[in-house]
Design a protein around this motif. Structure first.
Motif, PDB file in Angstrom:
ATOM      1  N   HIS A 103      58.781  -6.797 105.833  1.00  0.00           N
ATOM      2  CA  HIS A 103      58.165  -5.912 104.796  1.00  0.00           C
ATOM      3  C   HIS A 103      58.583  -5.722 103.339  1.00  0.00           C
ATOM      4  CE1 HIS A 103      56.181  -2.254 103.494  1.00  0.00           C
ATOM      5  NE2 HIS A 103      57.244  -1.969 103.141  1.00  0.00           N
ATOM      6  N   VAL A 104      59.849  -5.903 103.299  1.00  0.00           N
ATOM      7  CA  VAL A 104      60.653  -5.903 102.051  1.00  0.00           C
ATOM      8  C   VAL A 104      60.382  -7.317 101.298  1.00  0.00           C
ATOM      9  CG1 VAL A 104      63.038  -5.956 100.953  1.00  0.00           C
ATOM     10  CG2 VAL A 104      62.488  -4.644 102.729  1.00  0.00           C
ATOM     11  N   ARG A 105      60.227  -8.351 101.760  1.00  0.00           N
ATOM     12  CA  ARG A 105      59.871  -9.717 101.215  1.00  0.00           C
ATOM     13  C   ARG A 105      58.680  -9.596 100.517  1.00  0.00           C
ATOM     14  NH1 ARG A 105      61.552 -14.414 105.147  1.00  0.00           N
ATOM     15  NH2 ARG A 105      59.828 -13.544 105.921  1.00  0.00           N
ATOM     16  N   ARG A 106      57.585  -8.773 101.061  1.00  0.00           N
ATOM     17  CA  ARG A 106      56.242  -8.778 100.405  1.00  0.00           C
ATOM     18  C   ARG A 106      56.463  -8.253  99.125  1.00  0.00           C
ATOM     19  NH1 ARG A 106      51.994  -6.199 104.245  1.00  0.00           N
ATOM     20  NH2 ARG A 106      54.000  -4.913 104.851  1.00  0.00           N
ATOM     21  N   TYR A 107      57.393  -7.143  98.754  1.00  0.00           N
ATOM     22  CA  TYR A 107      57.387  -6.577  97.677  1.00  0.00           C
ATOM     23  C   TYR A 107      58.612  -7.145  96.716  1.00  0.00           C
ATOM     24  CZ  TYR A 107      54.203  -3.474 100.092  1.00  0.00           C
ATOM     25  OH  TYR A 107      53.380  -2.841 100.621  1.00  0.00           O
ATOM     26  N   LEU A 108      59.805  -7.510  97.378  1.00  0.00           N
ATOM     27  CA  LEU A 108      60.986  -7.816  96.409  1.00  0.00           C
ATOM     28  C   LEU A 108      61.474  -8.972  97.013  1.00  0.00           C
ATOM     29  CD1 LEU A 108      62.891  -4.240  97.050  1.00  0.00           C
ATOM     30  CD2 LEU A 108      61.670  -4.955  94.941  1.00  0.00           C
ATOM     31  N   TRP A 109      62.197  -9.914  95.963  1.00  0.00           N
ATOM     32  CA  TRP A 109      62.673 -11.165  96.271  1.00  0.00           C
ATOM     33  C   TRP A 109      63.821 -11.273  95.490  1.00  0.00           C
ATOM     34  CZ3 TRP A 109      57.988  -9.844  93.985  1.00  0.00           C
ATOM     35  CH2 TRP A 109      58.043  -9.785  92.320  1.00  0.00           C
ATOM     36  N   GLY A 110      64.590 -12.565  95.722  1.00  0.00           N
ATOM     37  CA  GLY A 110      65.613 -12.971  95.033  1.00  0.00           C
ATOM     38  C   GLY A 110      66.968 -12.078  95.318  1.00  0.00           C
ATOM     39  N   GLY A 111      66.891 -11.299  96.793  1.00  0.00           N
ATOM     40  CA  GLY A 111      67.983 -10.845  97.228  1.00  0.00           C
ATOM     41  C   GLY A 111      68.119  -9.298  96.518  1.00  0.00           C
ATOM     42  N   HIS A 112      67.286  -8.833  95.620  1.00  0.00           N
ATOM     43  CA  HIS A 112      67.508  -7.668  94.869  1.00  0.00           C
ATOM     44  C   HIS A 112      66.583  -6.621  95.575  1.00  0.00           C
ATOM     45  CE1 HIS A 112      69.703  -9.282  91.661  1.00  0.00           C
ATOM     46  NE2 HIS A 112      68.992 -10.120  91.621  1.00  0.00           N
ATOM     47  N   PHE A 113      67.222  -5.344  95.810  1.00  0.00           N
ATOM     48  CA  PHE A 113      66.468  -4.209  96.434  1.00  0.00           C
ATOM     49  C   PHE A 113      66.048  -3.327  95.229  1.00  0.00           C
ATOM     50  CE2 PHE A 113      65.326  -0.456  98.556  1.00  0.00           C
ATOM     51  CZ  PHE A 113      64.451  -0.996  99.423  1.00  0.00           C
ATOM     52  N   TRP A 114      67.358  -2.795  94.629  1.00  0.00           N
ATOM     53  CA  TRP A 114      67.406  -1.671  93.704  1.00  0.00           C
ATOM     54  C   TRP A 114      67.361  -2.276  92.180  1.00  0.00           C
ATOM     55  CZ3 TRP A 114      66.212   2.651  95.663  1.00  0.00           C
ATOM     56  CH2 TRP A 114      66.645   3.027  96.833  1.00  0.00           C
ATOM     57  N   SER A 115      66.975  -1.609  91.052  1.00  0.00           N
ATOM     58  CA  SER A 115      66.953  -2.000  89.855  1.00  0.00           C
ATOM     59  C   SER A 115      68.400  -1.775  89.601  1.00  0.00           C
ATOM     60  CB  SER A 115      66.466  -0.854  89.209  1.00  0.00           C
ATOM     61  OG  SER A 115      66.644  -0.934  87.804  1.00  0.00           O
ATOM     62  N   GLY A 116      68.986  -2.460  88.587  1.00  0.00           N
ATOM     63  CA  GLY A 116      70.233  -2.362  88.164  1.00  0.00           C
ATOM     64  C   GLY A 116      70.919  -1.076  87.570  1.00  0.00           C
TER      65      GLY A 116
END
Length: 177
Positions: A103-116
């Protein structure tokens, strides 16, 4: 203890400290992607409660939407807020990616989940105006006059003037020249 004293559960004590520190935190997903589902928010709350417990802090309130979460955390003074935030974001990111990888890979990529970035706001206690007024109205001890006599009014006025360099009656920061 006096039977008339009702302890406030938010006021905690340590060996040399009495404290009541709360912070409102907001974490946003990377690129503000709408990655959260209801199940993910529930799991995120569980993860963040565990992390707070490791820091001897308490997650008082948690909620979120598809692209961000809000936390209300009661924490001790020995905790560095930036370290708590880094741990909350790091642990939750790692676990959510492990548990909801597809699920997460559909929305987020590059090893990041949260904004910095994140929002942190202190909360609880009295408003700043009340605290400022309380501090201003403290009964300052009277200092002896250099000549030996005590002139409490003059010294108190001088001490107040030392703190406020503006000319009397002026409420703006502009100089009178």
């Amino acid at each position: 203890m006096s039977p008339r004293w009702n302890p406030n559960p938010d006021v905690r004590t340590g060996r040399h400290v009495v404290y009541n520190l709360h912070v409102h935190l907001v974490f946003v997903t990377k690129y503000r992607r709408k990655a959260f589902t209801d199940a993910m928010l529930t799991r995120t709350e569980e993860i963040m409660r565990e992390v707070c417990a490791d820091f001897e802090a308490e997650l008082k309130q948690f909620n979120g939407e598809q692209d961000h979460v809000h936390l209300l955390v009661h924490y001790p003074p020995k905790v560095q807020l930036s370290k708590l935030v880094n741990s909350l974001k790091g642990v939750s990111s790692r676990r959510l990616r492990q548990e909801y990888n597809a699920h997460v890979r559909r929305y987020l990529w590059g090893g990041h989940f949260w904004s910095g970035s994140y929002f942190a706001g202190s909360c609880g206690g009295a408003p700043l105006t009340v605290v400022k007024q309380y501090i201003e109205n403290q009964q300052r001890p009277v200092r002896p006059h250099p000549g030996g006599a005590e002139h409490s009014g003059a010294l108190r006025l001088r001490a107040k003037d030392d703190l406020d360099p503006r000319p009397e009656g002026r409420s703006t920061g502009q100089d009178q020249r």
